[in-house]
Design a protein around this motif. Structure first.
Motif, PDB file in Angstrom:
ATOM      1  N   ASN A 222     -50.282   4.082  28.291  1.00  0.00           N
ATOM      2  CA  ASN A 222     -51.652   3.655  28.540  1.00  0.00           C
ATOM      3  C   ASN A 222     -52.571   4.053  27.401  1.00  0.00           C
ATOM      4  O   ASN A 222     -53.429   3.276  26.955  1.00  0.00           O
ATOM      5  CB  ASN A 222     -52.152   4.245  29.866  1.00  0.00           C
ATOM      6  CG  ASN A 222     -53.590   3.862  30.160  1.00  0.00           C
ATOM      7  OD1 ASN A 222     -54.521   4.608  29.854  1.00  0.00           O
ATOM      8  ND2 ASN A 222     -53.774   2.706  30.762  1.00  0.00           N
ATOM      9  N   ASN A 225     -51.724   2.119  24.174  1.00  0.00           N
ATOM     10  CA  ASN A 225     -52.172   0.725  24.235  1.00  0.00           C
ATOM     11  C   ASN A 225     -53.540   0.519  23.586  1.00  0.00           C
ATOM     12  O   ASN A 225     -53.870  -0.572  23.125  1.00  0.00           O
ATOM     13  CB  ASN A 225     -52.200   0.259  25.693  1.00  0.00           C
ATOM     14  CG  ASN A 225     -52.426  -1.228  25.819  1.00  0.00           C
ATOM     15  OD1 ASN A 225     -51.692  -2.023  25.236  1.00  0.00           O
ATOM     16  ND2 ASN A 225     -53.452  -1.623  26.561  1.00  0.00           N
ATOM     17  N   PRO A 229     -51.494  -1.845  20.761  1.00  0.00           N
ATOM     18  CA  PRO A 229     -51.206  -2.612  21.976  1.00  0.00           C
ATOM     19  C   PRO A 229     -49.895  -3.397  21.955  1.00  0.00           C
ATOM     20  O   PRO A 229     -49.189  -3.449  22.958  1.00  0.00           O
ATOM     21  CB  PRO A 229     -52.420  -3.555  22.086  1.00  0.00           C
ATOM     22  CG  PRO A 229     -53.011  -3.601  20.708  1.00  0.00           C
ATOM     23  CD  PRO A 229     -52.753  -2.260  20.118  1.00  0.00           C
ATOM     24  N   SER A 232     -47.000  -0.884  22.272  1.00  0.00           N
ATOM     25  CA  SER A 232     -47.023  -0.309  23.610  1.00  0.00           C
ATOM     26  C   SER A 232     -46.463  -1.284  24.644  1.00  0.00           C
ATOM     27  O   SER A 232     -45.631  -0.914  25.481  1.00  0.00           O
ATOM     28  CB  SER A 232     -48.456   0.077  23.986  1.00  0.00           C
ATOM     29  OG  SER A 232     -48.515   0.538  25.317  1.00  0.00           O
ATOM     30  N   LYS A 233     -46.883  -2.524  24.584  1.00  0.00           N
ATOM     31  CA  LYS A 233     -46.420  -3.521  25.544  1.00  0.00           C
ATOM     32  C   LYS A 233     -44.935  -3.827  25.363  1.00  0.00           C
ATOM     33  O   LYS A 233     -44.222  -4.076  26.334  1.00  0.00           O
ATOM     34  CB  LYS A 233     -47.251  -4.789  25.402  1.00  0.00           C
ATOM     35  CG  LYS A 233     -48.688  -4.625  25.893  1.00  0.00           C
ATOM     36  CD  LYS A 233     -49.496  -5.899  25.691  1.00  0.00           C
ATOM     37  CE  LYS A 233     -50.936  -5.714  26.163  1.00  0.00           C
ATOM     38  NZ  LYS A 233     -51.768  -6.921  25.949  1.00  0.00           N
ATOM     39  N   SER A 234     -44.462  -3.786  24.127  1.00  0.00           N
ATOM     40  CA  SER A 234     -43.046  -4.057  23.858  1.00  0.00           C
ATOM     41  C   SER A 234     -42.162  -2.990  24.481  1.00  0.00           C
ATOM     42  O   SER A 234     -41.162  -3.278  25.148  1.00  0.00           O
ATOM     43  CB  SER A 234     -42.805  -4.137  22.350  1.00  0.00           C
ATOM     44  OG  SER A 234     -43.534  -5.190  21.766  1.00  0.00           O
ATOM     45  N   ASN A 236     -43.112  -0.847  26.809  1.00  0.00           N
ATOM     46  CA  ASN A 236     -43.412  -0.827  28.232  1.00  0.00           C
ATOM     47  C   ASN A 236     -42.551  -1.823  29.013  1.00  0.00           C
ATOM     48  O   ASN A 236     -42.117  -1.552  30.138  1.00  0.00           O
ATOM     49  CB  ASN A 236     -44.895  -1.152  28.430  1.00  0.00           C
ATOM     50  CG  ASN A 236     -45.357  -0.882  29.849  1.00  0.00           C
ATOM     51  OD1 ASN A 236     -44.931   0.071  30.475  1.00  0.00           O
ATOM     52  ND2 ASN A 236     -46.234  -1.721  30.356  1.00  0.00           N
ATOM     53  N   SER A 237     -42.267  -2.957  28.406  1.00  0.00           N
ATOM     54  CA  SER A 237     -41.502  -4.005  29.088  1.00  0.00           C
ATOM     55  C   SER A 237     -40.037  -3.632  29.277  1.00  0.00           C
ATOM     56  O   SER A 237     -39.333  -4.241  30.094  1.00  0.00           O
ATOM     57  CB  SER A 237     -41.602  -5.315  28.300  1.00  0.00           C
ATOM     58  OG  SER A 237     -40.983  -5.171  27.022  1.00  0.00           O
TER      59      SER A 237
END
Length: 267
Positions: A222, A225, A229, A232-234, A236-237
């Protein structure tokens, strides 16, 4: 109280004390602390407990048997619970009404008082150890409060606390973007200015150690991100939400320090 907009920061040319010109009065701040409720904090119990267990090792280095401990700014009681499980007789001070009630209920104890530190607080008691975790930077008048801490300690008692070091690598690297420069933090320190303050208040600086704070992967992603971002999203998935909440990660590079000081004389 915000987590940004630190305001104007000044430094005393005599003692090196660094302070933010307050945006609120001390009375206004205490009232805000009394009213706050942060139920999300309860979800971080595992990480907070791991952090306190690690920090407690520093106390055990200098105190080889349990005694009487006061935690100033005890909030919901996570640190008190760690100390209690290690055999210590624990007391707490917490200005937040919601947090104090929660800790009294969880610990099944009435030794947590819902008020800030004053000259009348525990006036008839003496403690082996007094702690302040992430508290000293909130104090408008640290000399006054540390003098009260001194008077509550037994001779040769320990004062153990954490704070941010403005001379740390991360503080100097990030400058005005250093995350611990925030509205609610009105006092800032270096090791030198802490040493000056502690001597003035009847303490000898014994040890300074890097503060290691545990956070969940979910919390870390979080925060990441905000700056990276896409990365982080990569990441996180690839990981389940449950795994991210359970997995704890140690963070020790943000310029936070644990400080141990010993009472040398009463002031």
């Amino acid at each position: 109280l915000g987590l940004s907009n630190p305001g104007e920061i000044r430094k005393c040319s005599n003692c090196g004390y660094i302070f933010t010109v307050p945006l609120f009065t001390e009375k206004e701040v205490l009232q805000k602390y009394r009213e706050v409720e942060d139920r999300l904090h309860l979800q971080a119990k595992a990480a907070r407990t791991k952090t306190y267990q690690t920090s407690f090792e520093l106390i055990e280095k200098f105190k080889n048997k349990p005694g009487k401990l006061l935690d100033i700014g005890s909030y919901v009681g996570f640190f008190l619970e760690v100390a209690l499980n290690k055999g210590w007789e624990v007391y707490g001070l917490e200005p937040c009404k919601w947090a104090a009630i929660h800790s009294i209920k969880e610990l099944e104890a009435n030794k947590v008082i819902n008020q800030p530190l004053t000259p009348k607080t525990f006036a008839d008691q003496k403690f082996d150890v007094i702690t302040m975790w992430d508290v000293i930077e909130h104090l408008f008048y640290p000399t006054q409060k540390l003098t009260l801490v001194n008077r509550l300690l037994k001779d040769d008692g320990l004062f153990v606390f954490s704070t941010h070091d403005l001379r740390s690598f991360m503080a100097r690297l990030l400058g005005s973007k250093y995350p611990f420069l925030m509205t609610m933090h009105v006092s800032h320190f270096t090791v030198d200015s802490l040493n000056f303050l502690l001597l003035k208040c009847g303490f000898k600086l014994v040890e300074v150690k890097r503060h290691v704070r545990y956070v969940s992967l979910a919390y870390l992603f979080n925060r990441l991100n905000r700056y990276l971002p896409i990365l982080s999203k990569s990441i996180n998935s690839l990981l389940s939400e449950d795994y991210q909440k359970r997995q704890l990660v140690p963070i020790g590079f943000m310029g936070l320090i644990n400080v141990v000081a010993r009472k040398t004389n009463t002031v």
